[in-house]
Design a protein around this motif. Structure first.
Motif, short mmCIF file in Angstrom:
data_model
loop_
_atom_site.label_atom_id
_atom_site.label_comp_id
_atom_site.label_asym_id
_atom_site.label_seq_id
_atom_site.Cartn_x
_atom_site.Cartn_y
_atom_site.Cartn_z
N GLY A 139 -6.04 1.87 -8.58
CA GLY A 139 -7.40 2.32 -8.77
C GLY A 139 -8.19 1.26 -7.86
O GLY A 139 -9.34 1.62 -8.10
N ASN A 140 -7.91 0.45 -7.42
CA ASN A 140 -8.58 -0.80 -6.77
C ASN A 140 -8.60 -0.40 -4.96
O ASN A 140 -9.25 -0.75 -4.38
CB ASN A 140 -8.14 -1.90 -6.57
CG ASN A 140 -8.94 -2.89 -5.98
OD1 ASN A 140 -10.37 -3.08 -6.49
ND2 ASN A 140 -8.51 -3.84 -5.25
N TRP A 141 -8.02 0.98 -4.76
CA TRP A 141 -8.07 1.24 -3.47
C TRP A 141 -8.73 2.67 -3.58
O TRP A 141 -8.59 3.62 -4.34
CB TRP A 141 -6.52 1.48 -3.09
CG TRP A 141 -5.82 0.31 -2.75
CD1 TRP A 141 -5.06 -0.35 -3.81
CD2 TRP A 141 -5.73 -0.61 -1.76
NE1 TRP A 141 -4.63 -1.50 -3.44
CE2 TRP A 141 -5.09 -1.86 -2.09
CE3 TRP A 141 -6.38 -0.55 -0.63
CZ2 TRP A 141 -4.73 -2.84 -1.35
CZ3 TRP A 141 -6.12 -1.88 0.30
CH2 TRP A 141 -5.24 -2.71 -0.22
N TYR A 194 0.96 -1.19 -0.25
CA TYR A 194 -0.16 -0.08 0.02
C TYR A 194 0.80 1.18 -0.02
O TYR A 194 2.15 1.40 0.40
CB TYR A 194 -0.84 0.22 1.28
CG TYR A 194 -0.41 0.27 2.39
CD1 TYR A 194 -0.18 1.64 3.25
CD2 TYR A 194 0.07 -0.88 3.18
CE1 TYR A 194 0.47 1.66 4.41
CE2 TYR A 194 0.84 -0.64 4.67
CZ TYR A 194 0.91 0.37 5.07
OH TYR A 194 1.42 0.81 6.28
N ASP A 195 0.31 2.34 -0.27
CA ASP A 195 1.22 3.94 -0.25
C ASP A 195 0.22 4.69 0.02
O ASP A 195 -0.90 4.78 -0.01
CB ASP A 195 1.82 3.63 -1.78
CG ASP A 195 3.09 4.43 -1.70
OD1 ASP A 195 3.07 5.46 -1.04
OD2 ASP A 195 3.93 4.17 -2.51
N ASP A 196 0.72 6.11 -0.06
CA ASP A 196 0.41 7.35 0.28
C ASP A 196 0.30 8.56 -0.73
O ASP A 196 0.44 9.55 -0.45
CB ASP A 196 0.54 7.81 1.57
CG ASP A 196 1.80 8.35 1.75
OD1 ASP A 196 2.79 8.00 1.03
OD2 ASP A 196 1.90 9.04 2.73
N ASP A 197 0.83 7.77 -2.05
CA ASP A 197 1.40 8.82 -3.17
C ASP A 197 0.47 9.26 -3.83
O ASP A 197 -0.04 8.52 -4.60
CB ASP A 197 2.43 7.64 -4.01
CG ASP A 197 3.05 8.86 -5.11
OD1 ASP A 197 2.88 9.73 -5.19
OD2 ASP A 197 3.90 8.32 -5.49
N GLY A 198 -0.25 10.37 -3.59
CA GLY A 198 -1.33 11.10 -4.22
C GLY A 198 -1.01 11.08 -5.50
O GLY A 198 -1.86 10.98 -6.41
N PRO A 199 0.08 12.00 -6.04
CA PRO A 199 0.42 11.91 -7.50
C PRO A 199 0.30 10.65 -8.38
O PRO A 199 0.05 10.57 -9.51
CB PRO A 199 1.85 12.55 -7.46
CG PRO A 199 1.88 13.46 -6.42
CD PRO A 199 1.11 12.58 -5.13
N ALA A 200 0.65 9.61 -7.66
CA ALA A 200 0.54 8.38 -8.45
C ALA A 200 -1.12 7.82 -8.55
O ALA A 200 -1.22 6.70 -9.18
CB ALA A 200 1.43 7.29 -7.91
N GLY A 201 -1.82 8.23 -7.70
CA GLY A 201 -3.10 7.90 -7.76
C GLY A 201 -3.61 7.23 -6.59
O GLY A 201 -4.93 6.97 -6.49
N TRP A 202 -2.93 7.07 -5.62
CA TRP A 202 -3.35 6.60 -3.97
C TRP A 202 -4.07 7.62 -3.32
O TRP A 202 -3.82 8.84 -3.54
CB TRP A 202 -2.35 6.15 -3.24
CG TRP A 202 -1.52 5.13 -3.88
CD1 TRP A 202 -0.35 4.90 -4.81
CD2 TRP A 202 -1.64 3.80 -3.13
NE1 TRP A 202 -0.07 3.46 -4.89
CE2 TRP A 202 -0.71 2.75 -4.15
CE3 TRP A 202 -2.64 3.13 -2.51
CZ2 TRP A 202 -0.79 1.42 -3.78
CZ3 TRP A 202 -2.69 1.74 -2.39
CH2 TRP A 202 -1.96 0.78 -3.04
#
Length: 288
Positions: free
Chosen positions: A205-207, A172-180
């Protein structure tokens, strides 16, 4: 299957004949078989890796003054069997072992049931288990993963079965620019997979963020269906009652069933629905 563990259930049965006579009473005792947890029946269903600070009673005192004390990870039984969690371990990201006892099973999940592994039992109870809470009936795993943390910046998570086989690994991640989604990173909601299918966990996109702050431990959220399809579009003219085709729904909530209906309108009597079958209405269809 392991035929042990859950309290045996006794049943008494008799039948009523067409002449109104009851049969002799029959009694039997059954034990529910426990199926070991594996990649085919267990999956991570929620990650609360960076909770909001606590504002309730004793908020200035340990463990309530550390927001990370309110972390949790939720697992779900995706099968229709009762599964045994004893010996299952999380060994990537956080460290937690489901206890094992020589006297019998310790922890199991009923079909579609979830269980919450918490960072701190007292902190979790203060936020989620107070009187009137919608999460008060959540099933909580024994103990905690208190010496480890879910990383606030994202990290891999791994689960192994009691026999050492891999149940699931994902990152999991918190990288907003990557789409998280970014609100689970300290904003209140938890991080939730839309489709709880292992192959989808690598898809950003599944998260999504949980619909509710501060997450929904032990409670399944309901995602709206993504698509409704019809497998056929041809039908003969004036064929009242004829089958047009079967409706199907792409629904992330794979445990739910779909109910179809036609919205009332001046032309709604042109069609009828029986279950998932779309049919021509009683008046038929006039193409001229």
């Amino acid at each position: 299957a392991i035929n042990m563990g859950l309290t045996p259930q006794s049943y008494k049965v008799r039948t009523l004949s067409s002449s109104g006579e009851w049969s002799a009473l029959e009694q039997a005792t059954f034990s529910v078989p426990l199926v070991p947890a594996s990649a085919s029946n267990l999956i991570v269903s929620e990650v609360h890796y960076n909770p909001q600070p606590f504002t309730g009673p004793n908020a200035a005192s340990p463990p309530y003054n550390d927001a990370q004390s309110f972390e949790f990870l939720e697992l779900r039984n995706t099968s229709q069997s009762v599964i045994l969690l004893d010996g299952v371990k999380l060994d990537v990201g956080i460290s937690y072992d489901f206890p094992v006892s020589s006297s019998g099973p310790v922890t199991w999940l009923m079909p579609n049931q979830s269980i919450v592994i918490v960072k701190n039992q007292d902190a979790f109870a203060a936020r989620y288990l107070q009187t009137g809470s919608p999460f008060i009936n959540a099933k909580i795993a024994p103990g905690t993963y208190g010496t480890t943390n879910l990383n606030n910046g994202g990290e891999p998570v791994g689960i192994k079965a009691a026999n050492g086989d891999v149940i699931q690994t994902f990152t999991y991640d918190d990288d907003g620019p990557a789409g998280w989604p970014t609100t689970p990173d300290g904003g209140g909601p938890s991080l939730t997979p839309i489709y709880q299918i292992a192959g989808q966990y690598a898809t950003i996109g599944n998260w999504r963020a949980s619909f509710v702050t501060p997450g929904t431990p032990g409670v399944e959220e309901n995602d709206a269906p993504r698509e409704i399809t019809l497998d056929n579009f041809d039908v003969d003219e004036n064929a009242a009652g004829a089958l047009i085709g079967l409706l199907a729904t792409d629904d992330p909530d794979q445990y739910d069933s779909a109910i179809y209906s036609i919205e009332a309108s001046p032309t709604s009597n042109l069609f009828t629905i029986e279950g998932n079958a779309l049919r021509v209405g009683s008046a038929g269809l006039d193409f001229e």
